[in-house]
Design an enzyme around this catalytic site. Structure first.
Site, PDB file in Angstrom:
ATOM      1  N   GLU A 165       0.796  -1.240   0.000  1.00 47.83           N
ATOM      2  CA  GLU A 165       0.000   0.000   0.000  1.00 47.83           C
ATOM      3  C   GLU A 165       0.828   1.290   0.000  1.00 47.83           C
ATOM      4  OE1 GLU A 165      -2.762  -0.469   3.269  1.00 47.83           O
ATOM      5  OE2 GLU A 165      -3.325  -2.460   2.619  1.00 47.83           O
ATOM      6  N   GLU A 272      -6.320 -10.733  -0.681  1.00 52.99           N
ATOM      7  CA  GLU A 272      -7.034 -10.487   0.584  1.00 52.99           C
ATOM      8  C   GLU A 272      -8.546 -10.474   0.345  1.00 52.99           C
ATOM      9  OE1 GLU A 272      -5.486  -7.080   2.718  1.00 52.99           O
ATOM     10  OE2 GLU A 272      -3.416  -7.555   2.206  1.00 52.99           O
TER      11      GLU A 272
HETATM   12  O1  9MR Z   1      -6.423  -8.242   9.133  1.00 52.17           O
HETATM   13  C1  9MR Z   1      -5.583  -7.271   9.707  1.00 52.17           C
HETATM   14  C2  9MR Z   1      -6.225  -6.761  10.990  1.00 52.17           C
HETATM   15  O2  9MR Z   1      -6.308  -7.792  11.946  1.00 52.17           O
HETATM   16  C3  9MR Z   1      -5.425  -5.609  11.531  1.00 52.17           C
HETATM   17  O3  9MR Z   1      -6.120  -5.033  12.614  1.00 52.17           O
HETATM   18  C4  9MR Z   1      -5.208  -4.569  10.458  1.00 52.17           C
HETATM   19  C5  9MR Z   1      -4.394  -3.445  11.031  1.00 52.17           C
HETATM   20  O4  9MR Z   1      -3.723  -2.692  10.126  1.00 52.17           O
HETATM   21  O5  9MR Z   1      -4.572  -5.150   9.323  1.00 52.17           O
HETATM   22  C6  9MR Z   1      -5.379  -6.115   8.741  1.00 52.17           C
HETATM   23  O6  9MR Z   1      -4.846  -6.573   7.531  1.00 52.17           O
HETATM   24  C7  9MR Z   1      -4.660  -5.610   6.498  1.00 52.17           C
HETATM   25  C8  9MR Z   1      -3.522  -6.094   5.638  1.00 52.17           C
HETATM   26  O7  9MR Z   1      -2.390  -6.306   6.436  1.00 52.17           O
HETATM   27  C9  9MR Z   1      -3.219  -5.113   4.531  1.00 52.17           C
HETATM   28  N1  9MR Z   1      -4.381  -4.781   3.748  1.00 52.17           N
HETATM   29  C10 9MR Z   1      -5.564  -4.409   4.498  1.00 52.17           C
HETATM   30  C11 9MR Z   1      -5.866  -5.468   5.554  1.00 52.17           C
HETATM   31  C12 9MR Z   1      -7.132  -5.142   6.276  1.00 52.17           C
HETATM   32  O8  9MR Z   1      -6.943  -3.982   7.041  1.00 52.17           O
END
Ligand code: 9MR
Length: 385
Positions: A165, A272
């Site tokens: 990102e 994802e």
């Molecule tokens: O699934 C993840 C969640 O448990 C965390 O709280 C969050 C915090 O940043 O990150 C989530 O995963 C993210 C992923 O690492 C990158 N793309 C977006 C995902 C959803 O936020």
């Protein structure tokens, strides 16, 4: 069909249908019993693992993984704040458990993620007195982190989300408001790819982002991955996260994104995947984790359960999505869901905390939803790759 495979099919089908369908037509007997059987050799099929699952506290999720998937990604435990919480103090315990679990079940292991603006401690960008560190020192910290993490799992992790990102949603430019890019610019990205390749020359390396169906953001990402390649650095694929809804993005936009990257010579992965069933306040369709809104009853309409017509809509949506994946499977190397059961989904807390969402293929109790069956049917019926 000999008796044994037929019995296996029947038992598998009974498992799949459990709790969702009463009487089944005869044609259903030939339905593959698992998601990974239905996908076959088209692409890897994966799921992200929550920390409870990695700790052995989600037995149903673990069972679903072993039955239906052949690739896993850690939802959190390989992120910087987990793995290097303090300078030069590495905490590999949970990441090691993730890797051991995947090796036990012979999964493809995906590392997530080496460089991101979120879930990275503030100290990374600071001197001991709190002032901002120099460019050289930050590069050195980045390289040391990646060498330690990728080096530890060399030969075990098949591919890394090296950078996550880095591009803005609205204009496709680099997120120069975040310290990585304010201090280092694009060099941060080149250095990350270079360090990852040095630490494990056999590992695949990816750039990962969301909302790539938005043409402006996509153009920015395309420019970036082309610049990585032009530097002579290894980059194997672009990860398109796939945090989607019932009617956005359109199938046309999903295909346009596949086509733009594959025409430029990049493989694509859906990294994802989930489909939110809940309204998005203020038409916010991104996945920028810092974006949160206040709740209201009309924004959390299915607390008591998902009505049948909505289940059917979700099943239809997943069917059309997987039909497109099947069509593009020659350029699509992996499809990973962001979770296993609805209970495990981050969407229960984004972009509003504490809602009840239904974005995945298994419900809160781990029972299959009509959407699972719809995906398996569409894959069974799609032309072989
Ligand atoms: O699934 C993840 C969640 O448990 C965390 O709280 C969050 C915090 O940043 O990150 C989530 O995963 C993210 C992923 O690492 C990158 N793309 C977006 C995902 C959803 O936020």
């Amino acid at each position: 069909m000999t008796l044994i495979p037929r019995l296996v099919t029947l038992v598998g089908f009974a498992l799949l249908a459990c709790g969702t369908h009463a009487a089944e037509p005869a044609a259903a007997l030939t339905l593959p019993s698992t998601l990974k059987d239905a996908v076959g050799h088209r692409f890897h099929i994966g799921a992200a693992l929550g920390t409870d699952l990695i700790k052995g506290e989600d037995p149903r999720g673990e069972q679903l993984l072993a039955t239906h998937f052949n690739s896993i990604t850690p939802g959190n435990v390989m992120k910087w704040e987990y793995i290097q919480p303090k300078l030069d103090q590495f905490a590999f315990d949970l990441a090691d458990r993730f890797v051991a679990l995947g090796q036990r079940d012979r999964m493809q292991l995906i590392g997530h993620t080496l460089m991101w603006h979120s879930q990275t401690p503030d100290w990374v960008f600071q001197n001991a007195d709190g002032s901002e560190i120099s460019r050289e020192e930050l590069l050195q910290r980045l390289r040391a982190h990646i060498a330690a993490v990728v080096g530890r799992y060399k030969g075990k992790v098949a591919g890394w989300d090296v950078v996550n990102e880095a591009i803005r949603d609205n204009d496709g430019t680099l997120r120069t408001d975040k310290p990585w890019y304010r201090i280092l610019g694009e060099e941060a990205i080149f250095a990350a790819f270079e360090a990852a390749h040095q630490a494990d020359p056999d590992a695949e390396l990816y750039y990962n982002d969301y909302s790539l169906e938005n043409p402006v953001k996509r153009a920015g990402v395309l420019k970036l991955v082309q610049a990585i390649r032009a530097r002579g650095l290894r980059i194997d694929a672009v990860g398109s996260q796939g945090h989607w809804g019932l009617d956005w993005p359109t199938i046309g936009a999903i295909e346009a994104s596949f086509n733009d990257f594959t025409n430029a010579g990049f493989k694509v992965m859906i990294t994802e995947l989930d489909v939110t069933m809940l309204p998005r306040p203020m038409n916010y369709f991104g996945a920028e984790i810092s974006t949160l809104f206040e709740s209201a009853p009309e924004l959390d309409p299915y607390r008591a359960g998902l009505p049948e017509d909505k289940q059917a809509e979700l099943a239809r949506r997943y069917a059309e999505i997987f039909a497109v994946f099947a069509k593009h499977s020659h350029n699509l190397t992996r499809v990973t869901f962001w979770g296993t059961t609805d209970r495990s989904s981050w969407l229960n807390n984004f972009p509003i905390r504490g809602r009840t969402d239904y974005p995945l293929l298994w419900d809160r109790e781990g029972e299959p939803k009509p959407a699972l069956r719809a995906v398996i049917e569409v894959l069974r019926d799609a032309p072989a790759p």
